[in-house]
Design a protein around this motif. Structure first.
Motif, PDB file in Angstrom:
ATOM      1  N   PRO A   7       7.558  -2.480   0.127  1.00 37.95           N
ATOM      2  CA  PRO A   7       6.456  -2.024  -0.716  1.00 37.95           C
ATOM      3  C   PRO A   7       6.858  -0.826  -1.561  1.00 37.95           C
ATOM      4  O   PRO A   7       7.688  -0.009  -1.162  1.00 37.95           O
ATOM      5  CB  PRO A   7       5.379  -1.635   0.317  1.00 37.95           C
ATOM      6  N   ASP A   8       6.251  -0.708  -2.733  1.00 35.02           N
ATOM      7  CA  ASP A   8       6.627   0.360  -3.660  1.00 35.02           C
ATOM      8  C   ASP A   8       6.547   1.734  -3.023  1.00 35.02           C
ATOM      9  O   ASP A   8       7.378   2.600  -3.273  1.00 35.02           O
ATOM     10  CB  ASP A   8       5.726   0.317  -4.903  1.00 35.02           C
ATOM     11  N   PHE A   9       5.533   1.952  -2.168  1.00 33.80           N
ATOM     12  CA  PHE A   9       5.349   3.286  -1.625  1.00 33.80           C
ATOM     13  C   PHE A   9       6.372   3.623  -0.548  1.00 33.80           C
ATOM     14  O   PHE A   9       6.421   4.751  -0.067  1.00 33.80           O
ATOM     15  CB  PHE A   9       3.934   3.459  -1.072  1.00 33.80           C
ATOM     16  N   LEU A  10       7.207   2.667  -0.154  1.00 34.16           N
ATOM     17  CA  LEU A  10       8.256   2.935   0.823  1.00 34.16           C
ATOM     18  C   LEU A  10       9.604   3.184   0.157  1.00 34.16           C
ATOM     19  O   LEU A  10      10.550   3.601   0.791  1.00 34.16           O
ATOM     20  CB  LEU A  10       8.401   1.758   1.795  1.00 34.16           C
ATOM     21  N   ARG A  11       9.687   2.914  -1.130  1.00 37.87           N
ATOM     22  CA  ARG A  11      10.990   2.954  -1.784  1.00 37.87           C
ATOM     23  C   ARG A  11      11.452   4.376  -2.058  1.00 37.87           C
ATOM     24  O   ARG A  11      10.667   5.283  -2.296  1.00 37.87           O
ATOM     25  CB  ARG A  11      10.938   2.195  -3.111  1.00 37.87           C
ATOM     26  N   ALA A  73       7.286   3.086   9.613  1.00 35.85           N
ATOM     27  CA  ALA A  73       5.836   3.282   9.549  1.00 35.85           C
ATOM     28  C   ALA A  73       5.305   3.864  10.857  1.00 35.85           C
ATOM     29  O   ALA A  73       4.391   4.694  10.859  1.00 35.85           O
ATOM     30  CB  ALA A  73       5.151   1.955   9.234  1.00 35.85           C
ATOM     31  N   PHE A  74       5.879   3.431  11.983  1.00 34.48           N
ATOM     32  CA  PHE A  74       5.512   3.998  13.278  1.00 34.48           C
ATOM     33  C   PHE A  74       5.788   5.495  13.302  1.00 34.48           C
ATOM     34  O   PHE A  74       4.956   6.305  13.737  1.00 34.48           O
ATOM     35  CB  PHE A  74       6.288   3.289  14.386  1.00 34.48           C
ATOM     36  N   LEU A  75       6.960   5.906  12.834  1.00 38.57           N
ATOM     37  CA  LEU A  75       7.316   7.317  12.774  1.00 38.57           C
ATOM     38  C   LEU A  75       6.309   8.083  11.915  1.00 38.57           C
ATOM     39  O   LEU A  75       5.853   9.175  12.294  1.00 38.57           O
ATOM     40  CB  LEU A  75       8.725   7.481  12.202  1.00 38.57           C
ATOM     41  N   VAL A 270      -4.190  -1.764   5.787  1.00 33.34           N
ATOM     42  CA  VAL A 270      -3.170  -1.957   4.754  1.00 33.34           C
ATOM     43  C   VAL A 270      -3.589  -1.332   3.430  1.00 33.34           C
ATOM     44  O   VAL A 270      -2.744  -1.052   2.573  1.00 33.34           O
ATOM     45  CB  VAL A 270      -2.852  -3.447   4.549  1.00 33.34           C
ATOM     46  N   ALA A 271      -4.876  -1.138   3.235  1.00 31.75           N
ATOM     47  CA  ALA A 271      -5.366  -0.542   1.995  1.00 31.75           C
ATOM     48  C   ALA A 271      -6.259   0.657   2.324  1.00 31.75           C
ATOM     49  O   ALA A 271      -7.070   0.576   3.249  1.00 31.75           O
ATOM     50  CB  ALA A 271      -6.150  -1.573   1.184  1.00 31.75           C
ATOM     51  N   PRO A 272      -6.104   1.740   1.583  1.00 34.52           N
ATOM     52  CA  PRO A 272      -5.116   1.943   0.529  1.00 34.52           C
ATOM     53  C   PRO A 272      -3.713   2.116   1.119  1.00 34.52           C
ATOM     54  O   PRO A 272      -3.583   2.570   2.255  1.00 34.52           O
ATOM     55  CB  PRO A 272      -5.587   3.240  -0.140  1.00 34.52           C
ATOM     56  N   PRO A 273      -2.692   1.744   0.356  1.00 40.37           N
ATOM     57  CA  PRO A 273      -1.322   1.866   0.889  1.00 40.37           C
ATOM     58  C   PRO A 273      -0.906   3.321   0.981  1.00 40.37           C
ATOM     59  O   PRO A 273      -0.820   4.033  -0.017  1.00 40.37           O
ATOM     60  CB  PRO A 273      -0.477   1.093  -0.141  1.00 40.37           C
ATOM     61  N   VAL A 274      -0.666   3.790   2.207  1.00 38.34           N
ATOM     62  CA  VAL A 274      -0.208   5.152   2.443  1.00 38.34           C
ATOM     63  C   VAL A 274       0.992   5.079   3.378  1.00 38.34           C
ATOM     64  O   VAL A 274       1.255   4.042   3.985  1.00 38.34           O
ATOM     65  CB  VAL A 274      -1.315   6.029   3.068  1.00 38.34           C
ATOM     66  N   PHE A 275       1.705   6.180   3.490  1.00 40.57           N
ATOM     67  CA  PHE A 275       2.824   6.216   4.419  1.00 40.57           C
ATOM     68  C   PHE A 275       2.316   5.926   5.830  1.00 40.57           C
ATOM     69  O   PHE A 275       1.431   6.603   6.338  1.00 40.57           O
ATOM     70  CB  PHE A 275       3.511   7.575   4.386  1.00 40.57           C
ATOM     71  N   GLY A 276       2.867   4.881   6.435  1.00 41.72           N
ATOM     72  CA  GLY A 276       2.459   4.485   7.775  1.00 41.72           C
ATOM     73  C   GLY A 276       1.582   3.263   7.818  1.00 41.72           C
ATOM     74  O   GLY A 276       1.326   2.718   8.893  1.00 41.72           O
TER      75      GLY A 276
END
Length: 295
Positions: A7-11, A73-75, A270-276
């Protein structure tokens, strides 16, 4: 998403370049777990040998990238819980990877901009990147060392400057224990760290898991095949049983919801997409578990 898309927010942004004098040594003949993770996080710090390993891991366990993203995401959820809900504002991450958006200091700073994070790595390339891109001299820093040198990590002058060991610390051990060959030695190191931390400190630990073959034969086979691939190509990478992993928590009080699939630990929408908020597909959820302990 394609099989290697995150996902874009993980890149990672990938727009910054690091120059070290002298540059740290890089072995291009052998894959690196940190560069492999950089590849899966869409970073720039990987080479052909790392991409080849990623392809082999994908063939062995379709969707292997799920494990990398799910563990990260767990971290992120764990650090947010520690900082926002439990009031812990100093952290030590052992086995840090390449800097990427959503690293622990960013999560901790959401609730407390003064939270302090020490990143520790025995990989000189990772250390160079952290010192160049992350260290601000006030809230974030990086020190050399690994899990096998618990005393050195805590008594490093830079660690000592950042961490008040009379106050609770968040000890972050995600992804590092899976790559220790000697489980007994790893447990001793974790115990040594625990004994050096103040009451109220918490440990976050995740680990590759080898499910019970009687209940999950296909998952157990994938775990066995991945371990063979990783130990052959990296020299480390172990899928241990839940019982073996739970032994690393000896001396720590379990924090709800306990040791379980990383995806199920305080899952976010899953929404909104945030870290984790990344949610692993079901196919590889059995292969990575995590939990939190406190003293």
């Amino acid at each position: 998403m394609s099989r290697f898309t995150s996902p874009d927010f993980l890149r990672q942004a990938g727009g910054k370049h690091v120059r070290a004098k002298p540059p740290p040594p890089v072995n291009l003949a052998r894959a690196s777990i940190t560069r492999l993770h950089s590849f899966h996080l869409k970073g720039k710090d990987h080479f052909a040998v790392d991409r080849e390993l990623a392809t082999q891991a994908e063939r062995t366990a379709p969707g292997f990238v799920d494990i990398v993203l799910g563990e990260r995401a767990f971290l992120q959820r764990a650090v947010r819980h520690l900082a926002a809900n439990l009031g812990i504002h100093q952290f030590l991450q052992v086995g840090a990877g390449m800097p990427a958006p959503g690293d622990p200091h960013e999560i901790a700073h959401e609730s407390n901009p003064e939270a302090r994070v020490v990143y520790a790595s025995d990989d000189p390339v990772v250390l160079t990147h952290h010192l160049a891109l992350i260290r601000d001299g006030r809230t974030t820093t990086a020190v050399p060392g690994g899990l096998d040198d618990a005393s050195g990590l805590l008594h490093n002058p830079e660690s000592h400057r950042f961490l008040d060991l009379d106050q609770p610390v968040g000890l972050l051990l995600t992804g590092v224990v899976s790559h220790t060959t000697d489980a007994t030695a790893a447990a001793r190191s974790i115990a040594a760290l625990r004994d050096s931390l103040a009451p109220g400190s918490h440990m976050v630990l995740s680990h590759y898991c080898r499910p019970d073959p009687a209940r999950y034969p296909k998952d157990a086979l994938r775990a066995e095949q991945l371990q063979h691939l990783f130990t052959d190509r990296l020299g480390h990478g172990y899928w241990r049983t839940e019982k073996e992993i739970s032994a690393f928590f000896e001396g720590w009080e379990s924090v709800p919801p306990g040791l379980l699939q990383a995806q199920k630990w305080r899952t976010l929408p899953v929404a909104p997409p945030v870290f984790g908020s990344y949610q692993m597909p079901h196919r590889n959820r059995q292969l990575i578990i995590g939990g939190m302990g406190r003293i």
